[in-house]
Design an enzyme around this catalytic site. Structure first.
Site, mmCIF file in Angstrom:
data_model
loop_
_atom_site.group_PDB
_atom_site.id
_atom_site.type_symbol
_atom_site.label_atom_id
_atom_site.label_comp_id
_atom_site.label_asym_id
_atom_site.label_seq_id
_atom_site.Cartn_x
_atom_site.Cartn_y
_atom_site.Cartn_z
ATOM 1 C CD GLU A 93 -6.425 12.860 7.279
ATOM 2 O OE1 GLU A 93 -7.543 13.394 7.255
ATOM 3 O OE2 GLU A 93 -6.203 11.747 7.751
ATOM 4 C CB CYS A 106 2.233 9.407 8.179
ATOM 5 S SG CYS A 106 1.051 8.722 7.006
ATOM 6 C CB CYS A 113 -7.653 8.556 -2.493
ATOM 7 S SG CYS A 113 -6.688 7.208 -3.232
ATOM 8 C CB CYS A 117 -9.196 0.907 -1.139
ATOM 9 S SG CYS A 117 -7.755 0.903 -2.223
ATOM 10 C CB CYS A 120 -9.650 3.436 2.159
ATOM 11 S SG CYS A 120 -8.591 4.875 2.404
ATOM 12 N N GLY A 162 -4.461 9.746 -0.376
ATOM 13 C CA GLY A 162 -4.074 9.843 -1.781
ATOM 14 C C GLY A 162 -3.239 8.679 -2.265
ATOM 15 C CD GLU A 163 -1.267 5.011 -5.489
ATOM 16 O OE1 GLU A 163 -1.698 4.458 -4.470
ATOM 17 O OE2 GLU A 163 -0.114 4.802 -5.927
ATOM 18 C CB SER A 217 -1.978 -1.197 -0.648
ATOM 19 O OG SER A 217 -1.381 -0.196 0.136
ATOM 20 C CG LEU A 218 -0.989 -8.219 -2.481
ATOM 21 C CD1 LEU A 218 -0.588 -7.712 -3.847
ATOM 22 C CD2 LEU A 218 -0.052 -9.361 -2.054
ATOM 23 C CG HIS A 219 -5.102 -4.159 0.976
ATOM 24 N ND1 HIS A 219 -4.213 -4.053 2.019
ATOM 25 C CD2 HIS A 219 -5.268 -2.895 0.506
ATOM 26 C CE1 HIS A 219 -3.867 -2.777 2.167
ATOM 27 N NE2 HIS A 219 -4.486 -2.066 1.266
ATOM 28 C CG ASN A 293 -7.463 2.576 12.602
ATOM 29 O OD1 ASN A 293 -7.919 2.597 13.730
ATOM 30 N ND2 ASN A 293 -6.235 2.942 12.302
ATOM 31 C CB CYS A 336 -5.050 7.568 5.237
ATOM 32 S SG CYS A 336 -5.566 5.979 4.635
HETATM 33 N N1 SAH Z 1 -2.621 4.983 -1.768
HETATM 34 C C1 SAH Z 1 -1.558 4.391 -0.999
HETATM 35 C C2 SAH Z 1 -1.458 4.998 0.405
HETATM 36 C C3 SAH Z 1 -2.683 4.695 1.211
HETATM 37 S S1 SAH Z 1 -2.672 4.701 2.938
HETATM 38 C C4 SAH Z 1 -1.769 2.897 -0.893
HETATM 39 O O1 SAH Z 1 -2.812 2.415 -1.316
HETATM 40 O O2 SAH Z 1 -0.874 2.216 -0.399
HETATM 41 C C5 SAH Z 1 -1.630 3.457 3.484
HETATM 42 C C6 SAH Z 1 -2.278 2.105 3.798
HETATM 43 O O3 SAH Z 1 -3.374 2.196 4.725
HETATM 44 C C7 SAH Z 1 -2.817 1.414 2.574
HETATM 45 O O4 SAH Z 1 -2.373 0.077 2.584
HETATM 46 C C8 SAH Z 1 -4.314 1.485 2.787
HETATM 47 O O5 SAH Z 1 -4.996 0.496 2.088
HETATM 48 C C9 SAH Z 1 -4.410 1.347 4.278
HETATM 49 N N2 SAH Z 1 -5.692 1.772 4.876
HETATM 50 C C10 SAH Z 1 -6.613 2.609 4.365
HETATM 51 N N3 SAH Z 1 -7.658 2.749 5.201
HETATM 52 C C11 SAH Z 1 -7.377 2.000 6.284
HETATM 53 C C12 SAH Z 1 -8.067 1.731 7.501
HETATM 54 N N4 SAH Z 1 -9.228 2.294 7.775
HETATM 55 N N5 SAH Z 1 -7.475 0.899 8.393
HETATM 56 C C13 SAH Z 1 -6.266 0.354 8.137
HETATM 57 N N6 SAH Z 1 -5.567 0.575 7.003
HETATM 58 C C14 SAH Z 1 -6.107 1.385 6.088
#
Ligand code: SAH
Length: 360
Positions: A93, A106, A113, A117, A120, A162-163, A217-219, A293, A336
């Site tokens: 997508e 995007c 992936c 996480c 996700c 994906g990563e 993506s620290l989180h 989301n 995503c």
């Molecule tokens: N693999 C890459 C790209 C992932 S998507 C990465 O980890 O950065 C981009 C961002 O969206 C990442 O920070 C991911 O953690 C975040 N993400 C994934 N699922 C999500 C969701 N349901 N709501 C909000 N952000 C989300």
């Protein structure tokens, strides 16, 4: 059936070789590429200044796009989302977002992936494979071709499924083509590559001396919490990720963004904000908060606007630059992995009512 060769996978040189072997001058290859990248051709027969015989021969052996559009969702806020079916029937997508003067796509880098996480949708079934350079380019071109003729793409974010850095070689090959004058001539500075934080690949990217904006993506601000949310962290470690981000900044001169998906009651507490500010205040870094989301079946929720505001204020008071990402395309599952999941699940394929885009 003989399968055709993808022009976007092969690139210019093999096409030139094939065209000269077929008895035509090699400049015809550049002309074909120009039709695809500049003039938005998606079939050979529209290439009116290419000899008809060559167009016929090309159509027998080559293809421009290898995917088909399985679904096209249009959200009222100006977001288009394409679900594409690859030649091996896998689904990917990609999204086009229109806002003010920006036209951003995007793109995904993998089918599925492997990072896992916990919040996700993309990683729920693991990774199947890397996307090819052609499949990466194709997402950009298909979305660009949806724009009115007088509009150009202004930005690319590599934030889909994906990563990104797990597919670094194909990604760089595709982005190089996008940025070249023979591609879309886009500036590297308008491209953001988002990574879960794979230090070795981040160093490698730094050494390539491109000007991409890196988003990490620290989180979570601590090893313990990050291990819970981003399982790959157990192998790499938060400290190594931050060091690699520092190295990217030093080498490229580009400020790194740290993404922080906000999960209610999980990583949005005052102590998290204080720890995050403490971690980043001595750095030239930016935090981008992504309000979660929600994903069906996963136990996470988006914090209230008040909780988000409090978190942001605490970070700012700690001297760190921070912004909150606007959520676009919610009605069409634009986060995503969400659209693919809807179609790959048991739910019957349902065509959503298509609404016109606003402002484009
Ligand atoms: N693999 C890459 C790209 C992932 S998507 C990465 O980890 O950065 C981009 C961002 O969206 C990442 O920070 C991911 O953690 C975040 N993400 C994934 N699922 C999500 C969701 N349901 N709501 C909000 N952000 C989300």
């Amino acid at each position: 059936m003989i399968s055709k060769t993808s022009i976007l996978d092969a690139g210019l040189k093999p096409l030139q070789d094939w065209i000269t072997a077929a008895g035509f001058p090699s400049y015809r290859a550049k002309q074909v590429m120009q039709w695809i990248f500049e003039r938005r051709a998606d079939s050979f027969d529209t290439m009116s200044d290419v000899p008809k015989r060559l167009r016929e021969l090309l159509a027998q052996e080559w293809c421009i796009f290898t995917t088909t559009v399985a679904h096209h969702d249009i959200s009222p806020d100006g977001t288009d989302k394409l679900l594409l079916t690859c030649a091996d029937d896998r689904r990917i997508e990609c999204v086009l977002m229109a806002e003010d003067d920006r036209r951003t796509v995007c793109i995904s880098t993998q089918v599925g992936c492997g990072m896992g996480c916990v919040f996700c949708a993309s990683g729920l079934k693991g990774v199947v494979r890397n996307l090819t350079r052609g499949e990466l380019l194709e997402q950009v071109l298909r979305l660009r071709n949806l724009l009115p003729p007088d509009e150009r793409l202004t930005n690319i974010v590599v934030m889909g499924m994906g990563e990104s850095l797990a597919n670094l070689d194909n990604l760089i090959a595709a982005l190089d083509q996008i940025c070249s004058p023979q591609g879309l001539g886009m500036s590297q500075r308008r491209i953001t590559v988002s990574t879960v934080g794979l230090p070795e690949k981040m160093y490698k990217l730094a050494e390539l001396d491109r000007q991409y904006h890196l988003a990490v993506s620290l989180h979570a601000p601590t090893e313990a919490l990050r291990n819970e949310l981003v399982p790959i962290n157990e192998k790499v470690g938060l400290t190594a990720v931050i060091e690699a981000a520092d190295a990217y900044f030093q080498r490229s001169g580009r400020q790194v963004t740290f993404e922080y998906v906000m999960l209610s009651g999980v990583n949005d507490r005052r102590e998290d904000a204080l720890a995050l500010a403490g971690l980043l205040k001595s750095r030239k870094a930016h935090v981008n908060v992504i309000p979660y989301n929600p994903v069906e079946g996963l136990p996470f929720e988006r914090p209230t606007p008040d909780a988000i505001r409090r978190f942001v204020d605490t970070i700012r008071a700690g001297g760190v630059s921070i912004s909150v990402r606007k959520t676009k395309g919610r009605p069409i599952d634009a986060a995503c992995g969400q659209l693919r999941r809807r179609f790959d699940g048991n739910e019957p394929l349902r065509v959503l009512e298509q609404q016109p885009t606003v402002g484009s």
